[in-house]
Design an enzyme around this catalytic site. Structure first.
Site, PDB file in Angstrom:
ATOM      1  N   MET A  28       0.824  -1.205   0.000  1.00  0.00           N
ATOM      2  CA  MET A  28       0.000   0.000   0.000  1.00  0.00           C
ATOM      3  C   MET A  28       0.863   1.262   0.000  1.00  0.00           C
ATOM      4  O   MET A  28       1.801   1.391   0.785  1.00  0.00           O
ATOM      5  CB  MET A  28      -0.882  -0.027   1.251  1.00  0.00           C
ATOM      6  CG  MET A  28      -1.704   1.208   1.503  1.00  0.00           C
ATOM      7  SD  MET A  28      -2.826   0.999   2.919  1.00  0.00           S
ATOM      8  CE  MET A  28      -1.680   0.817   4.286  1.00  0.00           C
ATOM      9  N   SER A 102       3.531  -6.877   2.040  1.00  0.00           N
ATOM     10  CA  SER A 102       2.319  -6.391   2.662  1.00  0.00           C
ATOM     11  C   SER A 102       1.117  -6.833   1.823  1.00  0.00           C
ATOM     12  O   SER A 102       0.998  -8.019   1.510  1.00  0.00           O
ATOM     13  CB  SER A 102       2.385  -4.877   2.849  1.00  0.00           C
ATOM     14  OG  SER A 102       1.410  -4.456   3.789  1.00  0.00           O
ATOM     15  N   GLN A 103       0.227  -5.914   1.402  1.00  0.00           N
ATOM     16  CA  GLN A 103      -0.963  -6.359   0.691  1.00  0.00           C
ATOM     17  C   GLN A 103      -0.631  -7.075  -0.621  1.00  0.00           C
ATOM     18  O   GLN A 103      -1.436  -7.869  -1.114  1.00  0.00           O
ATOM     19  CB  GLN A 103      -1.921  -5.193   0.431  1.00  0.00           C
ATOM     20  CG  GLN A 103      -1.411  -4.152  -0.534  1.00  0.00           C
ATOM     21  CD  GLN A 103      -2.373  -2.972  -0.692  1.00  0.00           C
ATOM     22  OE1 GLN A 103      -3.195  -2.682   0.191  1.00  0.00           O
ATOM     23  NE2 GLN A 103      -2.294  -2.268  -1.815  1.00  0.00           N
ATOM     24  N   ASP A 220       5.191  -5.785  14.697  1.00  0.00           N
ATOM     25  CA  ASP A 220       4.397  -5.047  13.710  1.00  0.00           C
ATOM     26  C   ASP A 220       3.423  -4.083  14.389  1.00  0.00           C
ATOM     27  O   ASP A 220       2.641  -4.480  15.258  1.00  0.00           O
ATOM     28  CB  ASP A 220       3.610  -6.033  12.835  1.00  0.00           C
ATOM     29  CG  ASP A 220       3.258  -5.459  11.475  1.00  0.00           C
ATOM     30  OD1 ASP A 220       2.784  -4.302  11.424  1.00  0.00           O
ATOM     31  OD2 ASP A 220       3.463  -6.152  10.462  1.00  0.00           O
ATOM     32  N   HIS A 276       6.711  -3.454  10.676  1.00  0.00           N
ATOM     33  CA  HIS A 276       6.210  -3.884   9.371  1.00  0.00           C
ATOM     34  C   HIS A 276       7.189  -3.567   8.245  1.00  0.00           C
ATOM     35  O   HIS A 276       7.575  -2.409   8.055  1.00  0.00           O
ATOM     36  CB  HIS A 276       4.864  -3.201   9.096  1.00  0.00           C
ATOM     37  CG  HIS A 276       4.101  -3.804   7.962  1.00  0.00           C
ATOM     38  ND1 HIS A 276       3.642  -5.095   7.986  1.00  0.00           N
ATOM     39  CD2 HIS A 276       3.728  -3.291   6.763  1.00  0.00           C
ATOM     40  CE1 HIS A 276       3.000  -5.351   6.854  1.00  0.00           C
ATOM     41  NE2 HIS A 276       3.048  -4.285   6.096  1.00  0.00           N
TER      42      HIS A 276
END
Length: 293
Positions: A28, A102-103, A220, A276
């Protein structure tokens, strides 16, 4: 005799195993070619695996569009576009490894489930949220108006049709207090996680992976809950206690083939200290690179 020697040399060259191509998908608010993120990953992989072909996915005609699409382009449309890119890339026709950040982790899993040609061999999810998220404690650009707007929009109506179709993060928003709304109205995550029925093709395609590697960041502060990075989530009906993948109905009912993959040694759970997407180059080399070679 010279012709024979030349033929032997050529055969010898042909026996040398070429490096398996790598496809990477950013997270993102990022883009395909940011020198501090995906550009850096591409560079260090190419440094360690000479001759490897690395495709860093770009959704849109330029880097600004690529970044904006990570917030606002329907994920199903993004996955279709990626499947088209992969099918048309001659470097990938023999198969490829995939690494999502991530995404990008759950998006590449959707590619594995929906688009088996060319074949994905190994999938490495670096901080991907495979059971979704229920909150954004700290999204990229804390003072950004985009992050503020996302939070307000998700709070107001994550499962309305308009929000689902136009806000990426809503498409993997998983509200444990509204499980029925999630199952019924989530247009992306509920589909790839087999929440509304069993798509045997999804199951078959995912199980074709050699390895499905999931990296969880142990400190995270962005993903809620962090255990989603290992396919765990909150117990249904509350948002305090979490359960690991092996205690979820997705696993016990084996709706996605994860139980069978686990028993076959295909699931790999890795933890790394840090927030993260924070990891060292040394950790990347020693821990993730072996899955690419």
């Amino acid at each position: 005799m010279a012709a024979l020697r030349a033929a032997v040399v050529l055969l010898g060259l042909g026996c040398a195993a070429a490096a398996v191509p790598l496809v990477i998908w950013h997270g993102m608010g990022d883009s395909c070619c940011n020198p501090q993120s995906m550009g850096y990953i591409k560079k260090i992989v190419e440094k360690k695996i000479p001759g490897i072909y690395v495709l860093s996915l770009k959704i849109g005609s330029n880097l600004i569009q690529d970044m904006e699409n990570s917030f606002f382009m329907n994920v199903n449309d993004q996955v279709r576009e990626v499947c088209r890119q992969l099918a048309e890339d001659p470097h990938l026709k023999g198969g490829y490894n995939a690494m999502g950040f991530s995404q990008g982790g759950q998006f590449l899993r959707a590619v594995a489930q929906r688009c088996p040609s060319p074949p994905m061999l190994n999938l490495i999810s670096v901080g991907g949220q495979h059971q979704g998220v229920y909150g954004f404690p700290r999204c990229p650009g804390e003072s950004s108006h985009i992050c503020d707007w996302i939070r307000k929009t998700l709070d107001l109506g994550a499962y309305t049709q308009a929000v689902q179709e136009h806000l990426v993060q809503a498409e993997y928003w998983h509200d444990p207090l509204k499980e029925e709304d999630y199952r019924k109205n989530s247009i992306f995550l509920a589909d790839i996680n087999q929440e509304r029925g069993i798509n045997e093709t999804y199951k078959k395609n995912l199980m074709a992976l050699k390895k499905f590697v999931m990296v969880k960041f142990l400190n995270d502060t962005m993903v809620d809950p962090p255990i989603s990075e290992w396919f765990g989530f909150y117990k249904p009906g509350q948002a305090k206690e979490t359960i690991p993948l092996r205690e979820t109905s997705l696993y016990t009912e084996d709706r996605l083939g994860l139980q069978e993959m686990d028993k076959a040694g295909k699931l790999v759970f890795l933890g790394v200290k840090g927030d993260h997407l924070h990891f060292s180059e040394e950790w990347f080399y020693t821990t993730l690179l072996p899955f690419l070679q």
